[in-house]
Write a protein that holds these residues in place. Structure first.
Motif, PDB file in Angstrom:
ATOM      1  N   GLU A 184      57.954   0.366  50.405  1.00  0.00           N
ATOM      2  CA  GLU A 184      58.285  -0.058  49.043  1.00  0.00           C
ATOM      3  C   GLU A 184      57.546   0.834  48.048  1.00  0.00           C
ATOM      4  OE1 GLU A 184      60.181  -2.521  47.810  1.00  0.00           O
ATOM      5  OE2 GLU A 184      60.414  -4.057  49.381  1.00  0.00           O
ATOM      6  N   PRO A 185      58.080   1.078  46.866  1.00  0.00           N
ATOM      7  CA  PRO A 185      59.377   0.616  46.389  1.00  0.00           C
ATOM      8  C   PRO A 185      60.533   1.554  46.764  1.00  0.00           C
ATOM      9  CG  PRO A 185      58.283   1.810  44.643  1.00  0.00           C
ATOM     10  CD  PRO A 185      57.348   1.842  45.831  1.00  0.00           C
ATOM     11  N   HIS A 186      60.236   2.598  47.501  1.00  0.00           N
ATOM     12  CA  HIS A 186      61.265   3.625  47.739  1.00  0.00           C
ATOM     13  C   HIS A 186      62.330   3.150  48.725  1.00  0.00           C
ATOM     14  CE1 HIS A 186      58.666   6.124  45.392  1.00  0.00           C
ATOM     15  NE2 HIS A 186      57.654   5.839  46.203  1.00  0.00           N
ATOM     16  N   ILE A 187      61.889   2.477  49.773  1.00  0.00           N
ATOM     17  CA  ILE A 187      62.833   1.843  50.706  1.00  0.00           C
ATOM     18  C   ILE A 187      62.377   0.382  50.829  1.00  0.00           C
ATOM     19  CG2 ILE A 187      63.875   1.867  52.996  1.00  0.00           C
ATOM     20  CD1 ILE A 187      63.209   4.819  53.216  1.00  0.00           C
ATOM     21  N   ASP A 188      63.275  -0.528  50.508  1.00  0.00           N
ATOM     22  CA  ASP A 188      62.892  -1.936  50.370  1.00  0.00           C
ATOM     23  C   ASP A 188      62.780  -2.648  51.719  1.00  0.00           C
ATOM     24  OD1 ASP A 188      65.923  -1.519  50.048  1.00  0.00           O
ATOM     25  OD2 ASP A 188      65.760  -3.642  50.608  1.00  0.00           O
TER      26      ASP A 188
END
Ligand code: MN3
Length: 261
Positions: A66-70
């Motif tokens: 996170e926050p780039h891949i949830d």
């Protein structure tokens, strides 16, 4: 780190860790002082395949990227999709064994396709998870010196490589992957794109960095804007893992006796 374990596992399979201690894994291209040492003798009898493949755990928490891949995407992607490829790989192998046992190869075309697809899905995701790390804690930043030097050599600059990789990955038609790989016979790093889990990639390519652009990899957070996902994905790239894969690929070439294998 799981990536480290995985890498060491590969090296163990190549000949045992004890004989690797102190060896430089850096390529000859950097000069004689950094040349590879003689490789250890081949392993005997070699690693045996497992009776059944199992889903490896993620090397970090579901919310670590996170926050780039949830977190929700990671949970579904790993626990459902990667688990599905693992199951499919086992089923394909079992059905092929049954075909050999019975001598009935009437479904071999379909089973061959399933084996390629699910073996691809099983392995691609192992590379993908280990290619990533939490931003600022192993993820993001710039590649190390050796890999950076060779990216410069083969792509013109690190930025040109990033632009090329992003553009190619964004342009994958439907489901697929962006792949940075090293090809021993071409003797260079290349960017390729892969449709589904295996199509359009050259045999012999050693994958170093893979970006999953199946919609299941990003749609919950980024919907149809794949380019925003790929842009954010760079923030969690684990360059140390990429470099370890590169060193292992170069080492494997050296161990096999040169460039012509
Ligand atoms: Mn996927």
């Amino acid at each position: 780190m799981s990536s480290r374990r995985e890498f060491l596992g590969e090296l163990t399979a190549l000949g045992g860790l004890t004989t690797l201690a102190g060896l430089s894994l850096l390529p000859d291209a950097l000069g004689p002082s950094m040349a590879l040492a003689d490789p250890p003798p081949p392993p005997a009898p070699g690693g045996a395949p497992p009776a059944e493949y199992t889903l490896p755990p993620l090397p970090y928490d579901y919310n670590a990227l996170e926050p780039h891949i949830d977190e929700q995407t990671m949970r579904i992607h790993h626990d459902k999709h990667h688990a599905g490829y693992t199951k499919g790989l086992n089923e394909a192998l079992q059905k092929l064994q049954a075909a050999r046992d019975s001598g009935d190869f009437s479904n071999v075309q379909q089973l061959s396709r399933l084996l390629a697809f699910h073996a691809g899905g099983y392995y691609n995701h192992i590379v993908f998870w280990n290619n990533l790390a939490p931003a600022g804690k192993g993820g993001g930043g710039e590649p190390g010196e050796t890999l950076a030097g060779h990216l410069n050599r083969d792509f013109g600059s690190i930025q040109k490589f990033r632009d090329h990789f992003s553009a190619a990955t964004n342009a994958v038609e439907g489901n697929g992957w962006g792949v940075l790989g090293y090809h021993p016979q071409l003797k260079r790093l290349v960017v390729m794109t892969m449709m589904n889990q295996q199509d359009l990639v050259t045999t012999g390519l050693r994958p170093l960095l893979m970006c999953d652009v199946w919609e299941h990899a990003y749609y919950l957070k980024y919907q149809n804007v794949r380019a925003d996902y790929v842009k954010a994905w760079w923030n969690v790239v684990n360059w140390k893992n990429v470099a370890e894969r590169y060193e292992a690929a170069l080492y494997r070439v050296k161990r096999a006796g040169g460039d012509d294998n």
